[in-house]
Design a protein around this motif. Sequence first.
Motif, PDB file in Angstrom:
ATOM      1  N   GLY A 107     -14.469 -12.695  -4.280  1.00  0.00           N
ATOM      2  CA  GLY A 107     -13.449 -13.214  -3.421  1.00  0.00           C
ATOM      3  C   GLY A 107     -13.855 -13.547  -2.337  1.00  0.00           C
ATOM      4  O   GLY A 107     -13.471 -14.455  -1.550  1.00  0.00           O
ATOM      5  N   ALA A 108     -15.026 -13.037  -1.712  1.00  0.00           N
ATOM      6  CA  ALA A 108     -15.826 -13.584  -0.519  1.00  0.00           C
ATOM      7  C   ALA A 108     -16.242 -14.782  -0.671  1.00  0.00           C
ATOM      8  O   ALA A 108     -16.597 -15.628   0.456  1.00  0.00           O
ATOM      9  CB  ALA A 108     -16.661 -12.723   0.159  1.00  0.00           C
ATOM     10  N   ARG A 109     -16.656 -15.192  -1.828  1.00  0.00           N
ATOM     11  CA  ARG A 109     -17.136 -16.471  -2.154  1.00  0.00           C
ATOM     12  C   ARG A 109     -16.375 -17.547  -2.763  1.00  0.00           C
ATOM     13  O   ARG A 109     -16.571 -18.901  -3.034  1.00  0.00           O
ATOM     14  CB  ARG A 109     -18.377 -16.218  -3.309  1.00  0.00           C
ATOM     15  CG  ARG A 109     -19.602 -15.711  -2.360  1.00  0.00           C
ATOM     16  CD  ARG A 109     -20.738 -15.347  -3.445  1.00  0.00           C
ATOM     17  NE  ARG A 109     -20.642 -14.126  -3.665  1.00  0.00           N
ATOM     18  CZ  ARG A 109     -20.954 -13.360  -5.091  1.00  0.00           C
ATOM     19  NH1 ARG A 109     -21.383 -14.020  -6.028  1.00  0.00           N
ATOM     20  NH2 ARG A 109     -21.093 -12.109  -5.118  1.00  0.00           N
ATOM     21  N   GLY A 123      -7.755 -10.859  -6.659  1.00  0.00           N
ATOM     22  CA  GLY A 123      -7.368  -9.852  -5.256  1.00  0.00           C
ATOM     23  C   GLY A 123      -8.672  -9.427  -4.879  1.00  0.00           C
ATOM     24  O   GLY A 123      -9.834  -9.899  -5.296  1.00  0.00           O
ATOM     25  N   THR A 124      -8.499  -8.467  -3.883  1.00  0.00           N
ATOM     26  CA  THR A 124      -9.914  -8.065  -3.360  1.00  0.00           C
ATOM     27  C   THR A 124      -9.979  -6.573  -3.338  1.00  0.00           C
ATOM     28  O   THR A 124     -11.178  -6.035  -3.587  1.00  0.00           O
ATOM     29  CB  THR A 124     -10.038  -8.642  -1.880  1.00  0.00           C
ATOM     30  OG1 THR A 124      -8.918  -8.206  -1.111  1.00  0.00           O
ATOM     31  CG2 THR A 124     -10.108 -10.183  -1.783  1.00  0.00           C
ATOM     32  N   THR A 125      -9.005  -5.856  -2.744  1.00  0.00           N
ATOM     33  CA  THR A 125      -9.151  -4.612  -2.644  1.00  0.00           C
ATOM     34  C   THR A 125      -7.876  -3.911  -3.376  1.00  0.00           C
ATOM     35  O   THR A 125      -6.645  -4.403  -3.356  1.00  0.00           O
ATOM     36  CB  THR A 125      -9.234  -3.966  -1.155  1.00  0.00           C
ATOM     37  OG1 THR A 125      -7.851  -4.607  -0.660  1.00  0.00           O
ATOM     38  CG2 THR A 125     -10.194  -4.697  -0.506  1.00  0.00           C
ATOM     39  N   PHE A 126      -8.234  -2.553  -4.144  1.00  0.00           N
ATOM     40  CA  PHE A 126      -7.194  -1.928  -4.465  1.00  0.00           C
ATOM     41  C   PHE A 126      -5.778  -1.348  -3.678  1.00  0.00           C
ATOM     42  O   PHE A 126      -6.158  -0.867  -2.707  1.00  0.00           O
ATOM     43  CB  PHE A 126      -7.486  -0.498  -5.190  1.00  0.00           C
ATOM     44  CG  PHE A 126      -6.795   0.425  -5.889  1.00  0.00           C
ATOM     45  CD1 PHE A 126      -5.931   0.001  -7.172  1.00  0.00           C
ATOM     46  CD2 PHE A 126      -6.289   1.400  -5.485  1.00  0.00           C
ATOM     47  CE1 PHE A 126      -5.142   0.933  -7.910  1.00  0.00           C
ATOM     48  CE2 PHE A 126      -5.249   2.289  -5.879  1.00  0.00           C
ATOM     49  CZ  PHE A 126      -4.777   1.847  -7.102  1.00  0.00           C
ATOM     50  N   ASP A 127      -4.878  -1.495  -4.261  1.00  0.00           N
ATOM     51  CA  ASP A 127      -3.743  -0.992  -3.396  1.00  0.00           C
ATOM     52  C   ASP A 127      -2.622  -0.426  -4.405  1.00  0.00           C
ATOM     53  O   ASP A 127      -2.003  -1.177  -5.166  1.00  0.00           O
ATOM     54  CB  ASP A 127      -2.761  -2.234  -2.736  1.00  0.00           C
ATOM     55  CG  ASP A 127      -1.730  -1.879  -1.622  1.00  0.00           C
ATOM     56  OD1 ASP A 127      -1.367  -0.578  -1.753  1.00  0.00           O
ATOM     57  OD2 ASP A 127      -1.431  -2.702  -0.912  1.00  0.00           O
ATOM     58  N   ALA A 128      -2.395   0.776  -4.155  1.00  0.00           N
ATOM     59  CA  ALA A 128      -1.538   1.650  -5.120  1.00  0.00           C
ATOM     60  C   ALA A 128      -0.442   1.046  -5.487  1.00  0.00           C
ATOM     61  O   ALA A 128       0.525   0.908  -6.314  1.00  0.00           O
ATOM     62  CB  ALA A 128      -1.620   3.099  -5.130  1.00  0.00           C
ATOM     63  N   SER A 129       0.338   0.450  -4.045  1.00  0.00           N
ATOM     64  CA  SER A 129       1.772  -0.065  -3.986  1.00  0.00           C
ATOM     65  C   SER A 129       1.980  -1.359  -4.888  1.00  0.00           C
ATOM     66  O   SER A 129       2.991  -1.652  -5.143  1.00  0.00           O
ATOM     67  CB  SER A 129       2.139  -0.239  -2.454  1.00  0.00           C
ATOM     68  OG  SER A 129       1.304  -1.303  -2.088  1.00  0.00           O
ATOM     69  N   ASP A 130       0.883  -1.974  -5.484  1.00  0.00           N
ATOM     70  CA  ASP A 130       0.805  -2.977  -6.142  1.00  0.00           C
ATOM     71  C   ASP A 130       1.291  -2.897  -7.618  1.00  0.00           C
ATOM     72  O   ASP A 130       1.958  -3.576  -8.438  1.00  0.00           O
ATOM     73  CB  ASP A 130      -0.482  -3.803  -6.310  1.00  0.00           C
ATOM     74  CG  ASP A 130      -0.537  -4.618  -5.048  1.00  0.00           C
ATOM     75  OD1 ASP A 130       0.449  -4.788  -4.167  1.00  0.00           O
ATOM     76  OD2 ASP A 130      -1.879  -5.062  -4.971  1.00  0.00           O
TER      77      ASP A 130
END
Length: 149
Positions: free
Chosen positions: A104-106, A115-122
């Motif tokens: 994602g940085a590129r 996406g980029t980072t894990f988020d349990a609320s997703d």
Amino acid sequence: MQSTDPPPPHRPLPADPLTGRRRRARAGWLLAAAGVLVLGLTGPGLLPHAAGALLGGALYTALLYTLLMAAAPRLRPPTAGAVALAAGWAVELFQLTGVPESLGARSRAARLILGTTFDASDLPAYALGALAAAALHHTARRLAARGRR
């Protein structure tokens, strides 16, 4: 011992009467995917952060659902919902590896898709999207069947 008889004449396969229907179904699902994509890229930004994040996650899974149905229009809504949900959760869990963040940085496309980072609320948002997509599909199928009667 070899036969000297000529091979039987080629007979074309009978036309599949559902081919046109499947083609229209695929086109409809791709159109739905385009609509979900536009809504997913614009809608969440119009809402407060928490509601926007929930809507974004739900629409991500709805997009997976519509693309899956475009690829396999004969799937039943519960099956398509389960596969879309599993795919969404797999992408979310893949974020734990750090690979999507690096990609994602590129690439903006990679950031949007993975996406980029894990988020349990997703995770519950994805379940909501799969459930909503399957319920809408099931309802549309029932209404279409009722209209054909």
